[in-house]
Design a protein around this motif. Structure first.
Motif, mmCIF file in Angstrom:
data_model
loop_
_atom_site.group_PDB
_atom_site.id
_atom_site.type_symbol
_atom_site.label_atom_id
_atom_site.label_comp_id
_atom_site.label_asym_id
_atom_site.label_seq_id
_atom_site.Cartn_x
_atom_site.Cartn_y
_atom_site.Cartn_z
ATOM 1 N N UNK A 380 36.504 19.386 29.546
ATOM 2 C CA UNK A 380 35.745 18.820 28.431
ATOM 3 C C UNK A 380 36.688 17.987 27.564
ATOM 4 N N UNK A 381 36.358 16.727 27.382
ATOM 5 C CA UNK A 381 37.249 15.806 26.678
ATOM 6 C C UNK A 381 37.223 15.974 25.160
ATOM 7 N N UNK A 382 36.120 16.457 24.614
ATOM 8 C CA UNK A 382 35.962 16.424 23.161
ATOM 9 C C UNK A 382 37.022 17.226 22.397
ATOM 10 N N UNK A 383 37.374 18.454 22.813
ATOM 11 C CA UNK A 383 38.409 19.175 22.052
ATOM 12 C C UNK A 383 39.739 18.425 22.015
ATOM 13 N N UNK A 384 40.097 17.781 23.120
ATOM 14 C CA UNK A 384 41.334 16.998 23.157
ATOM 15 C C UNK A 384 41.220 15.784 22.248
ATOM 16 N N UNK A 385 40.080 15.110 22.284
ATOM 17 C CA UNK A 385 39.861 13.935 21.422
ATOM 18 C C UNK A 385 39.941 14.329 19.944
ATOM 19 N N UNK A 386 39.392 15.487 19.617
ATOM 20 C CA UNK A 386 39.464 15.964 18.229
ATOM 21 C C UNK A 386 40.919 16.186 17.812
ATOM 22 N N UNK A 387 41.719 16.755 18.715
ATOM 23 C CA UNK A 387 43.131 16.992 18.404
ATOM 24 C C UNK A 387 43.911 15.680 18.246
ATOM 25 N N UNK A 388 43.563 14.656 19.021
ATOM 26 C CA UNK A 388 44.226 13.361 18.854
ATOM 27 C C UNK A 388 44.116 12.885 17.405
ATOM 28 N N UNK A 389 42.931 13.013 16.842
ATOM 29 C CA UNK A 389 42.728 12.603 15.443
ATOM 30 C C UNK A 389 43.577 13.437 14.487
ATOM 31 N N UNK A 390 43.682 14.725 14.756
ATOM 32 C CA UNK A 390 44.423 15.623 13.863
ATOM 33 C C UNK A 390 45.941 15.450 13.989
ATOM 34 N N UNK A 391 46.406 15.095 15.175
ATOM 35 C CA UNK A 391 47.846 15.153 15.466
ATOM 36 C C UNK A 391 48.560 13.800 15.390
ATOM 37 N N UNK A 392 47.872 12.752 14.940
ATOM 38 C CA UNK A 392 48.563 11.485 14.714
ATOM 39 C C UNK A 392 48.225 10.351 15.653
ATOM 40 N N UNK A 393 47.236 10.545 16.528
ATOM 41 C CA UNK A 393 46.821 9.476 17.444
ATOM 42 C C UNK A 393 45.315 9.220 17.310
ATOM 43 N N UNK A 394 44.869 8.732 16.144
ATOM 44 C CA UNK A 394 43.438 8.478 15.951
ATOM 45 C C UNK A 394 42.931 7.389 16.899
ATOM 46 N N UNK A 395 41.706 7.536 17.354
ATOM 47 C CA UNK A 395 41.120 6.604 18.317
ATOM 48 C C UNK A 395 39.874 5.953 17.740
ATOM 49 N N UNK A 396 39.541 4.813 18.297
ATOM 50 C CA UNK A 396 38.366 4.062 17.860
ATOM 51 C C UNK A 396 37.544 3.684 19.084
ATOM 52 N N UNK A 397 36.242 3.492 18.866
ATOM 53 C CA UNK A 397 35.355 2.992 19.910
ATOM 54 C C UNK A 397 34.727 1.698 19.423
ATOM 55 N N UNK A 398 34.888 0.658 20.225
ATOM 56 C CA UNK A 398 34.301 -0.647 19.913
ATOM 57 C C UNK A 398 33.204 -0.945 20.936
ATOM 58 N N UNK A 399 31.977 -1.170 20.439
ATOM 59 C CA UNK A 399 30.903 -1.598 21.322
ATOM 60 C C UNK A 399 31.117 -3.057 21.699
ATOM 61 N N UNK A 400 30.962 -3.379 22.987
ATOM 62 C CA UNK A 400 31.191 -4.730 23.466
ATOM 63 C C UNK A 400 29.938 -5.269 24.146
ATOM 64 N N UNK A 401 29.837 -6.580 24.182
ATOM 65 C CA UNK A 401 28.699 -7.215 24.860
ATOM 66 C C UNK A 401 29.033 -7.418 26.339
#
Length: 401
Positions: A380-401
């Protein structure tokens, strides 16, 4: 809560060890071991002086399985974090099987005498890990690692089916040297000078690898917070597992940015044979040219104070959601100097070392578990993604055409 043995004492290890110390409610005992114990002692002292967290240190030859078994049995870790060179993956894995201890690394196995890297020999140890009742987590860095998790997150939460993935790695940092590599020169230069490869399905729906000449295919990509950069198609190991694990995939490629100065220097060195891995005799002494070049180039661990600029690493993912075409760009931007202020290492080491700690945290907290050998997208990716935000590697999602 848990005892961890970290093997390796380069820039990535510096980051991973410090991040473990910063999360010492999980990593209650940390042992740091390397071929050169003085490097471990220096990292341990720096962390103790700042965080007052004690790190035990040890000397180890990670090519020697008997030494590894003795160290693991003597320190009794709950997890071994392999942050040494990829050449040592197999010996450390075998030692973990022998001792019944969970294993994690950041890059797949590469034979020192063959410029080729693949998961084949690590995947072959799956049965051994299952019989030992232990878990092996492969490639818990950024690419591989976070990029795998980005793709898994997209598959699990954003798409019904993924068809195309482009993994994009941009390092826009400037270290001031005419030529230097941001991680181990031997690994870096072998990787960049090798033939490119990408995976796609043919007209009959059968997956195949397409090989290209080194850096033959180029595109220009506009990286957020960085700008437009020349990006070159390369082979990268996460494609090997993602091509097996992403449903509906039709093509996956990997691109990395290089400046013209880097490429000019590298091609010149290649043309005169300095990237060779076969021994040559010089004044009666046998020398591997690439080993000599490694000694002459700046130590990547020393670049932190000098490097300015940003990295941008992410995945452009296209597929179908609710019957409609969908395309997103999931990425992280990291500032070299901000990373150095926090950990004493530049962003290339930071973006690998932080996910190594997060992967270890997932295992030790029981969030990711199982017996056998796994890649990052298997969970499951979500717990790891949550930790990225907490530990100094925040991520973004950009919608593209």
């Amino acid at each position: 809560m848990a005892r961890v043995l970290i093997i390796g004492a380069g820039g990535v290890s510096r980051v991973a060890t410090k991040k473990c110390a910063m999360n010492n409610k999980v990593f209650t005992k940390i042992i740091l071991a390397s071929r050169t114990k003085s490097k471990c002692d220096m990292i341990a002292k720096e962390i103790f002086d700042e965080l007052h967290v004690e790190i035990k240190t040890a000397q180890i030859d990670a090519d020697n399985i008997d030494e590894l078994i003795a160290l693991i049995e003597g320190t009794k870790p709950d997890l071994v974090m392999n942050i040494a060179l990829p050449y040592q993956d197999l010996t450390i894995m075998d030692a973990c099987i022998e001792c019944g201890v969970d294993y994690l690394d950041t890059a797949n196995y590469e034979h020192p005498d063959t410029a080729k890297f693949e998961y084949k020999e690590q995947w072959a140890r799956d049965e051994g890990f299952k019989k030992a009742g232990i878990m092996g987590l492969l490639g818990s860095g950024f690419d591989p690692g976070v990029t795998n998790v980005f793709c898994a997150y997209a598959q699990q939460y954003l798409f019904d089916e993924i068809n195309y993935i482009d993994i994009l790695d941009c390092n826009a940092g400037d270290h001031g040297y005419p030529f230097a590599t941001n991680f181990n020169p031997e690994i870096n230069l072998r990787e960049v000078s090798a033939n490119g490869r990408y995976w796609e399905k043919d007209e009959n729906g059968k997956g195949r690898w397409i090989e290209t000449k080194p850096l033959e295919i180029k595109m220009v990509w506009d990286y957020p917070e960085v700008g437009k950069k020349d990006s070159y198609l390369m082979y990268h190991e996460e494609m090997e597992s993602l091509s097996k694990n992403i449903k509906g995939l039709k093509r996956i490629r990997f691109f990395m940015t290089f400046g013209q100065s880097y490429l000019t220097h590298m091609r010149c060195l290649e043309n005169v044979g300095m990237l060779g891995i076969d021994e040559v005799e010089v004044d009666g002494v046998k020398v591997v040219p690439l080993h000599l070049l490694k000694e002459l180039l700046p130590d990547p661990a020393s670049l932190g104070a000098k490097t300015v600029g940003k990295t941008n690493i992410g995945c452009v993912i296209e597929g179908v959601k609710a019957g409609k075409r969908k395309k997103v760009y999931i990425y992280n931007v990291c500032d070299h100097q901000a990373c150095y202020r926090e950990t004493g290492a530049q962003a290339v080491s930071y973006t690998t070392g932080v996910p190594a700690m997060i992967g270890a945290k997932m295992i030790l907290e029981g969030i990711w578990n199982g017996s056998g050998v796994f890649n990052m997208e298997n969970f499951d990716a979500k717990p790891f993604m949550d930790e990225l935000d907490k530990q100094g590697l925040p991520w973004k999602i950009m919608e593209m055409e």
